[in-house]
Design a protein around this motif. Structure first.
Motif, mmCIF file in Angstrom:
data_model
loop_
_atom_site.group_PDB
_atom_site.id
_atom_site.type_symbol
_atom_site.label_atom_id
_atom_site.label_comp_id
_atom_site.label_asym_id
_atom_site.label_seq_id
_atom_site.Cartn_x
_atom_site.Cartn_y
_atom_site.Cartn_z
ATOM 1 N N ALA A 67 12.920 0.762 3.097
ATOM 2 C CA ALA A 67 12.387 1.275 4.414
ATOM 3 C C ALA A 67 11.644 2.711 3.966
ATOM 4 O O ALA A 67 10.492 3.031 4.665
ATOM 5 N N ALA A 68 12.191 3.539 3.306
ATOM 6 C CA ALA A 68 11.601 4.915 2.771
ATOM 7 C C ALA A 68 10.421 4.671 2.041
ATOM 8 O O ALA A 68 9.370 5.502 2.322
ATOM 9 N N LEU A 69 10.441 3.689 1.040
ATOM 10 C CA LEU A 69 9.034 3.533 0.245
ATOM 11 C C LEU A 69 8.091 3.044 0.983
ATOM 12 O O LEU A 69 7.213 3.460 1.080
ATOM 13 N N ALA A 70 8.617 2.110 2.031
ATOM 14 C CA ALA A 70 7.350 1.566 2.767
ATOM 15 C C ALA A 70 6.722 2.490 3.725
ATOM 16 O O ALA A 70 5.484 2.663 3.931
ATOM 17 N N ALA A 71 7.483 3.335 4.430
ATOM 18 C CA ALA A 71 7.067 4.551 5.263
ATOM 19 C C ALA A 71 6.376 5.337 4.502
ATOM 20 O O ALA A 71 5.352 5.961 4.917
ATOM 21 N N ASP A 72 6.851 5.707 3.345
ATOM 22 C CA ASP A 72 5.982 6.798 2.483
ATOM 23 C C ASP A 72 4.696 6.250 2.090
ATOM 24 O O ASP A 72 3.730 7.013 2.083
ATOM 25 N N LEU A 73 4.656 4.966 1.529
ATOM 26 C CA LEU A 73 3.478 4.619 1.210
ATOM 27 C C LEU A 73 2.431 4.173 2.242
ATOM 28 O O LEU A 73 1.225 4.364 2.113
ATOM 29 N N PHE A 74 2.972 3.903 3.584
ATOM 30 C CA PHE A 74 2.210 3.774 4.833
ATOM 31 C C PHE A 74 1.493 5.170 5.143
ATOM 32 O O PHE A 74 0.118 5.083 5.361
ATOM 33 N N VAL A 75 2.455 6.231 5.040
ATOM 34 C CA VAL A 75 1.893 7.446 5.334
ATOM 35 C C VAL A 75 0.558 7.900 4.185
ATOM 36 O O VAL A 75 -0.413 8.352 4.533
ATOM 37 N N ARG A 76 0.949 7.556 2.820
ATOM 38 C CA ARG A 76 -0.241 7.906 2.140
ATOM 39 C C ARG A 76 -1.348 7.000 2.251
ATOM 40 O O ARG A 76 -2.551 7.466 2.208
ATOM 41 N N ALA A 77 -1.414 5.742 2.558
ATOM 42 C CA ALA A 77 -2.251 4.937 2.995
ATOM 43 C C ALA A 77 -3.252 5.720 4.158
ATOM 44 O O ALA A 77 -4.527 5.396 4.080
ATOM 45 N N LEU A 78 -2.557 6.033 5.246
ATOM 46 C CA LEU A 78 -3.207 6.673 6.093
ATOM 47 C C LEU A 78 -4.073 7.756 5.876
ATOM 48 O O LEU A 78 -5.118 8.065 6.519
ATOM 49 N N ARG A 79 -3.456 8.566 4.890
ATOM 50 C CA ARG A 79 -4.431 9.773 4.386
ATOM 51 C C ARG A 79 -5.392 9.391 3.470
ATOM 52 O O ARG A 79 -6.550 9.826 3.616
ATOM 53 N N ARG A 80 -5.154 8.405 2.455
ATOM 54 C CA ARG A 80 -6.204 8.285 1.517
ATOM 55 C C ARG A 80 -7.189 7.127 1.869
ATOM 56 O O ARG A 80 -8.448 6.992 1.743
ATOM 57 N N ARG A 81 -6.683 6.169 2.685
ATOM 58 C CA ARG A 81 -7.493 4.871 3.108
ATOM 59 C C ARG A 81 -8.323 4.315 2.110
ATOM 60 O O ARG A 81 -9.513 4.162 2.201
ATOM 61 N N THR A 82 -7.721 4.285 0.814
ATOM 62 C CA THR A 82 -8.385 3.449 -0.351
ATOM 63 C C THR A 82 -7.957 2.222 -0.325
ATOM 64 O O THR A 82 -6.832 1.956 0.207
ATOM 65 N N ARG A 83 -8.560 1.179 -1.096
ATOM 66 C CA ARG A 83 -8.110 -0.203 -1.145
ATOM 67 C C ARG A 83 -6.736 -0.193 -2.109
ATOM 68 O O ARG A 83 -5.785 -0.906 -1.300
ATOM 69 N N GLY A 84 -6.556 0.649 -3.067
ATOM 70 C CA GLY A 84 -5.231 0.562 -3.879
ATOM 71 C C GLY A 84 -4.149 1.184 -2.780
ATOM 72 O O GLY A 84 -3.197 0.561 -3.156
ATOM 73 N N ALA A 85 -4.363 2.103 -2.209
ATOM 74 C CA ALA A 85 -3.351 2.799 -1.326
ATOM 75 C C ALA A 85 -2.648 1.600 -0.219
ATOM 76 O O ALA A 85 -1.768 1.714 -0.096
ATOM 77 N N VAL A 86 -3.785 0.929 0.077
ATOM 78 C CA VAL A 86 -3.459 0.057 1.228
ATOM 79 C C VAL A 86 -2.836 -0.961 0.835
ATOM 80 O O VAL A 86 -1.706 -1.685 1.377
ATOM 81 N N ILE A 87 -3.212 -1.417 -0.422
ATOM 82 C CA ILE A 87 -2.418 -2.553 -0.979
ATOM 83 C C ILE A 87 -1.073 -2.220 -1.269
ATOM 84 O O ILE A 87 -0.194 -2.961 -1.102
ATOM 85 N N ALA A 88 -0.932 -1.123 -2.076
ATOM 86 C CA ALA A 88 0.557 -0.771 -2.279
ATOM 87 C C ALA A 88 1.381 -0.594 -0.856
ATOM 88 O O ALA A 88 2.539 -0.753 -1.031
ATOM 89 N N ALA A 89 0.879 -0.098 0.357
ATOM 90 C CA ALA A 89 1.467 0.077 1.288
ATOM 91 C C ALA A 89 1.937 -1.343 1.911
ATOM 92 O O ALA A 89 3.006 -1.555 2.500
ATOM 93 N N ALA A 90 0.956 -2.229 1.571
ATOM 94 C CA ALA A 90 1.418 -3.651 2.346
ATOM 95 C C ALA A 90 2.319 -4.382 1.616
ATOM 96 O O ALA A 90 3.133 -5.048 1.976
ATOM 97 N N ALA A 91 2.113 -4.117 0.118
ATOM 98 C CA ALA A 91 3.465 -4.729 -0.656
ATOM 99 C C ALA A 91 4.765 -4.194 -0.548
ATOM 100 O O ALA A 91 5.726 -5.046 -0.321
ATOM 101 N N ALA A 92 4.706 -2.876 0.012
ATOM 102 C CA ALA A 92 6.166 -2.284 0.207
ATOM 103 C C ALA A 92 6.565 -2.819 1.681
ATOM 104 O O ALA A 92 7.630 -3.006 1.728
ATOM 105 N N ALA A 93 5.670 -2.950 2.476
ATOM 106 C CA ALA A 93 5.920 -3.419 3.739
ATOM 107 C C ALA A 93 6.207 -4.989 3.673
ATOM 108 O O ALA A 93 7.579 -5.361 4.489
ATOM 109 N N TRP A 94 5.961 -5.490 2.524
ATOM 110 C CA TRP A 94 6.256 -7.034 2.499
ATOM 111 C C TRP A 94 7.669 -6.999 2.078
ATOM 112 O O TRP A 94 8.564 -7.958 2.266
ATOM 113 N N LEU A 95 8.179 -6.010 1.357
ATOM 114 C CA LEU A 95 9.687 -5.905 0.990
ATOM 115 C C LEU A 95 10.934 -5.742 2.007
ATOM 116 O O LEU A 95 11.803 -6.127 2.037
ATOM 117 N N LEU A 96 10.234 -5.258 3.131
ATOM 118 C CA LEU A 96 11.163 -5.040 4.204
ATOM 119 C C LEU A 96 11.785 -6.121 4.883
ATOM 120 O O LEU A 96 13.116 -6.478 4.997
#
Length: 442
Positions: free
Chosen positions: A96-125
């Motif tokens: 949950a910590a990893l997913a939340a951290d990468l989610f915030v990172r994706a909101l800030r960067r809004r790049t394709r790579g950041a979004v994919i990383a956040a989605a992959a972490a959310a998949w782990l939940l």
């Protein structure tokens, strides 16, 4: 040790639920088939969650918020209890910590790579726990709103990751079916008081523990959430998902007694800790740097010094692991009834035996199919001041083996505090026995 494919078949299709912790535990047992190895898996997850909570707090409120968030997570009763307990809840927190951290990172960067990383972490939940679907779905909805004007091609990786959660949804539906959860028949999962009591118990296990410290940290978290709602509404929306399970408890109904616990809400611990950090940073932002640092340190120390919450440690329920006699050797013709801590404590001696769960009856019968007949010995583990092990020598067929196990459990004297355990074990075995034909011993 059972093959991984059989473990996944049991977890996902028979039992229902999320498989990731079982896969990791299976991997650990290849290295060291002991209860200590399973606990070290939880310890590693709990330790890893702390720097992730720091980074989450730092992203949302700066370094001071990160320090407070890390202190809150590290000192929480949630991790103090489940950070060394051999179940999936420490893993739930770190994911949950990893997913939340990468989610915030994706909101800030809004790049394709950041979004994919956040989605992959959310998949782990949802791979860790059925309740992980709640924040994962919230993040998906937020992403759909924010990036609704982007092309489908850009969203394709996220869509594929979302589709990859469907096996977990199927497994969760299987788990719900076992508990006969629906919106129609049966009784509500919880009364309003019970539902909100579970929420309060979870939040107190996150920070503060009890009394004035709990109220103070809850106030800091609410201040932080209000601040996030203004600056980071997407993060505030995901944080609010901690309120959804209590609401669902009131709406859904079940045909069997539900297992409601604050540990099911552990996905909210990282964001709650970060909200406390943000709240503290908002209160000290106009102070001189030195004063602000001292105030932040005081909040972090208060988190560490706060009393523990009333979250129950399962190891304090009278069912402590106990080493079994070294002469006990279980093979594929032997049954271990029920699967319990003394067998787990000595996996090296009994790992070849077939362990039966306490229930429900269909899972007992499914596990029984793995036993090779004739069944030579039925080992029954019985709790008390310490665990005792009773053996019934065969040969038995399946129904006779279950009958022997029920007979041992029914005729064992025990304290009233353990009535729940004996009733649960006897009921599951009797229901299974009834499906095979014979009646339970009276």
């Amino acid at each position: 040790m059972r093959p991984l494919g059989e473990v996944l078949d049991t977890v996902v299709l028979d039992r229902g639920g999320a498989p990731l912790h079982f896969v990791l535990a299976h991997s650990v047992f290849w290295l060291d088939a002991s209860a200590d190895a399973l606990r070290w898996l939880s310890v590693a997850c709990a330790v890893a969650a702390v720097p992730l909570c720091f980074d989450l707090g730092r992203r949302l409120g700066g370094p001071l918020a990160g320090i407070v968030a890390a202190a809150v997570a590290a000192s929480s009763t949630a991790l103090a209890v489940y950070g060394s307990f051999g179940r999936m809840y420490a893993l739930f927190v770190v994911v949950a910590a990893l997913a939340a951290d990468l989610f915030v990172r994706a909101l800030r960067r809004r790049t394709r790579g950041a979004v994919i990383a956040a989605a992959a972490a959310a998949w782990l939940l949802p791979a860790v726990h059925p309740y992980g679907l709640i924040p994962a779905l919230a993040e998906l909805c937020v992403a759909a709103v924010i990036w609704r004007r982007r092309s489908i091609r850009e969203a394709a990786p996220v869509v594929l990751i979302a589709l990859a959660t469907l096996p977990f949804v199927v497994a969760d539906l299987r788990l719900a079916d076992r508990a006969q959860v629906s919106s129609e028949a049966g009784e509500a999962l919880a009364s309003p008081g019970d539902a909100w009591g579970e929420l309060a118990a979870a939040l107190s296990a996150f920070a503060g523990g009890d009394g004035i410290p709990f109220l103070a940290f809850t106030a800091l978290a609410l201040i932080g959430l209000v601040g996030l709602a203004r600056r980071e509404p997407a993060v505030a929306a995901v944080s609010a998902t901690v309120l959804l399970p209590p609401l669902l408890f009131l709406l859904l109904r079940a045909g069997s007694a539900p297992d409601l616990s604050p540990r099911h809400l552990f996905y909210a611990l990282p964001l709650w800790a970060a909200a406390i950090g943000v709240g503290a940073s908002l209160l000290v932002r106009r102070l001189p740097v030195g004063v602000a640092g001292a105030a932040t340190a005081a909040v972090a120390l208060a988190a560490v010094a706060s009393p523990a919450s009333d979250l129950r440690d399962p190891r304090e329920l009278g069912l402590l692991p106990t080493k079994i006699d070294a002469s006990v050797q279980a093979g594929p013709h032997d049954l271990l009834v029920p699967y319990s801590t003394p067998f787990l404590a000595e996996l090296g001696q009994v790992r070849a035996g077939v362990a039966l769960p306490q229930g429900p009856s269909d899972l007992i019968l499914d596990a029984l199919e793995h036993a090779e007949e004739p069944i030579s010995t039925v080992f029954v583990a019985l709790p008390g001041d310490s665990w005792t092990l009773t053996a019934r020598e065969g040969p038995f067929d399946e129904s006779a083996a279950l009958f022997a196990a029920v007979e041992v459990i029914a005729n064992t004297r025990h304290s009233p505090e353990l009535n729940w355990w004996f009733d649960l074990a006897e009921r599951g075995l009797c229901d299974a026995l009834a499906k095979l034909g014979p009646r339970c011993p009276m």
